[in-house]
Design an enzyme around this catalytic site. Structure first.
Site, short mmCIF file in Angstrom:
data_model
loop_
_atom_site.label_atom_id
_atom_site.label_comp_id
_atom_site.label_asym_id
_atom_site.label_seq_id
_atom_site.Cartn_x
_atom_site.Cartn_y
_atom_site.Cartn_z
N LYS A 1 16.22 89.33 39.66
CA LYS A 1 16.45 88.64 38.39
C LYS A 1 17.88 88.90 37.96
O LYS A 1 18.35 90.02 38.05
CB LYS A 1 15.51 89.18 37.32
CG LYS A 1 14.05 89.03 37.65
CD LYS A 1 13.24 89.59 36.50
CE LYS A 1 11.75 89.53 36.81
NZ LYS A 1 11.16 90.83 37.02
N ASP B 1 13.98 93.68 44.19
CA ASP B 1 14.66 93.33 42.95
C ASP B 1 16.16 93.23 43.16
O ASP B 1 16.69 93.68 44.17
CB ASP B 1 14.44 94.46 41.92
CG ASP B 1 13.20 94.22 41.09
OD1 ASP B 1 12.66 93.10 41.15
OD2 ASP B 1 12.79 95.15 40.40
#
Ligand code: SAH
Length: 437
Positions: free
Chosen positions: A253, A231
């Site tokens: 993200k 991530d």
């Protein structure tokens, strides 16, 4: 100095080992021999409690030195050592506390060409016991989903340390190695493929970003990973430590921009695990706190992939802590609620002694603050917005429900940030520094 020491791993399962002596040292030796599957014959007029606990009667007619097996056993001759006791033994330990008896045992062992460990006088023996650290490398296999486990012999890493006549020194070195094994700092990744070619997925909570705030289990699994799906948030510096042949897939993200949709992340995990690889899904914070870990778990389980979920230190609690805000505090807060700031807040207890923690949604701060006031919170309720906890941009911006949106806009607050609402904010140095009362 004993330059002639020759380290060797003995496969002692099913073989007879004689332990002479009945005290705590003999008990320790007997215990590790049994764990290795040996058939142990204890020769001692008396035995301590630990040793007595190991001794189980053999079934009628059962022999205890007739070839390899797996379960170790202990039988006892309740008398002093006699010539002939080492008959058929592959190895001897003597720990009688009597130098004469130990010497007699060592002499007979020598005559029979059987290696002998002497607890009393190490020099009298022909073998030394190392300090040992062990770790099961492939222990993600079969975890959780009941899959097959590799054979223990092929899955264990054993480190044995000898330090001449200074066993404490050997223990200290062993302890240091043990600590490195536990934190995953050593390259434990199996080079041979997993048993049965079966892959696995570990959903690892990486904590708020500081590499020291990952669990030992998480570090270990990362050290064994062949594929790491990472991530944007979480301890990204750990990715730099990975071996060159580890495949790192960045699905990070950024707010308002999702480079890799969740379905594709799920598909990636499944694809690599089905190809027989050990996959670590390294996530920020805790996998199950707004981490979509549950969805990833289900996707993997639908394909019969073994999944292990490793909890992480959630930013909901740790990021406030980084700036001196405890989410509960005696006399100030009796509980806390964690919500996403992305959506309408809905109903939460209105009293200011109930802390509200918002993750995400810094751009909706004005709406969230207004919603809390509309549902009965005082506009004077303290608020702190904590950006980039544990990171280089860590900053705490404070205000009240009435002022925080303007203050945050003026300060240029941006994601990632955790917003804390409630009396506990008063505890923080930033609140006191701001002189807000
Ligand atoms: N599973 C994560 C949360 C994922 S949602 C956890 O348990 O922490 C992402 C949100 O977490 C961000 O928008 C931000 O609100 C918060 N966050 C995560 N790490 C953070 C950090 N280091 N500093 C500030 N906020 C953080």
């Amino acid at each position: 100095m004993n330059p002639e020491l020759y380290p060797l791993g003995l496969r002692i399962a099913g073989r007879l080992v004689v332990v002479v002596g009945g005290g705590p040292v003999a008990a320790r030796r007997a215990r590790s021999l049994v764990l290795a599957g040996a058939h142990v014959r204890v020769v001692a007029p008396e035995v301590c409690e630990d040793l007595a606990a190991l001794i189980a009667p053999l079934p009628d007619g059962a022999a205890h030195h007739d070839g390899p097996g797996t379960a170790g056993t202990v039988v006892r001759e309740a008398r002093s050592f006699e010539p002939g006791d080492l008959e058929d033994a592959w190895l001897v330990h003597t720990a009688t506390g009597s130098p004469e008896v130990d010497a007699a045992v060592a002499a007979e062992a020598e005559a029979l060409r059987v290696f002998c460990v002497s607890a009393g006088d190490a020099e009298a023996g022909t073998a030394w016991v190392p300090a040992v650290a062990r770790v099961t490398v492939a222990d993600v296999d079969g975890a959780g989903a009941g899959g097959p486990t590799g054979s223990p012999a092929s899955t264990e890493v054993v480190v044995a340390v000898n330090a001449g006549r200074d066993p404490r020194r050997a223990q200290h070195v062993r302890d240091a190695i043990d600590a490195l094994l536990a934190t995953g700092e050593l390259p434990l990744r199996p080079v041979r493929p997993a048993a049965g070619g079966r892959g696995s997925v570990a959903l690892v909570g990486g904590g708020p970003g500081d590499p020291e705030l990952v669990t030992a289990r998480g570090r270990r699994l990362l050290a064994q990973a062949e594929v790491v799906v990472a991530d944007r948030l979480g301890p990204r510096v750990l990715l730099d430590e990975l071996a060159d042949d580890v495949v790192v897939i960045d699905v990070g993200k950024t707010p308002g921009f999702h480079p890799v949709p969740q379905e594709e992340i799920n598909a990636l995990l499944v694809e690599h695990a089905l190809a027989g690889r050990r996959v670590v899904r390294l996530k920020g914070g805790d996998p199950y706190v707004f981490g979509r870990g549950g969805e990833e778990l289900i996707a993997c389980e639908e394909h019969g992939i073994p999944v292990e979920v490793v909890p992480g230190v959630t930013s909901a609690v740790s990021v406030p802590a980084a700036v001196g805000i405890p989410v509960t505090h005696r006399g100030w807060s009796r509980g806390f609620t964690v919500l996403t700031g992305h959506e309408d807040i809905g109903k939460v207890p209105a009293a200011s002694d109930h802390t509200v923690v918002l993750l995400m949604g810094v751009s909706r701060l004005r709406d969230s603050a207004a919603a809390l006031v509309a549902s009965g919170r005082s506009p004077e309720t303290p608020v702190a917005v904590v950006e980039d906890g544990y990171g280089p941009r860590q900053r705490s911006t404070v205000g009240t429900l009435a002022t925080i949106a303007d203050v945050a806009t003026a300060a240029g607050v941006r994601a990632p940030a955790v917003t804390v609402i409630g009396d506990v904010v008063r505890v923080s140095p930033a609140w006191r520094a701001a002189g807000l009362g």
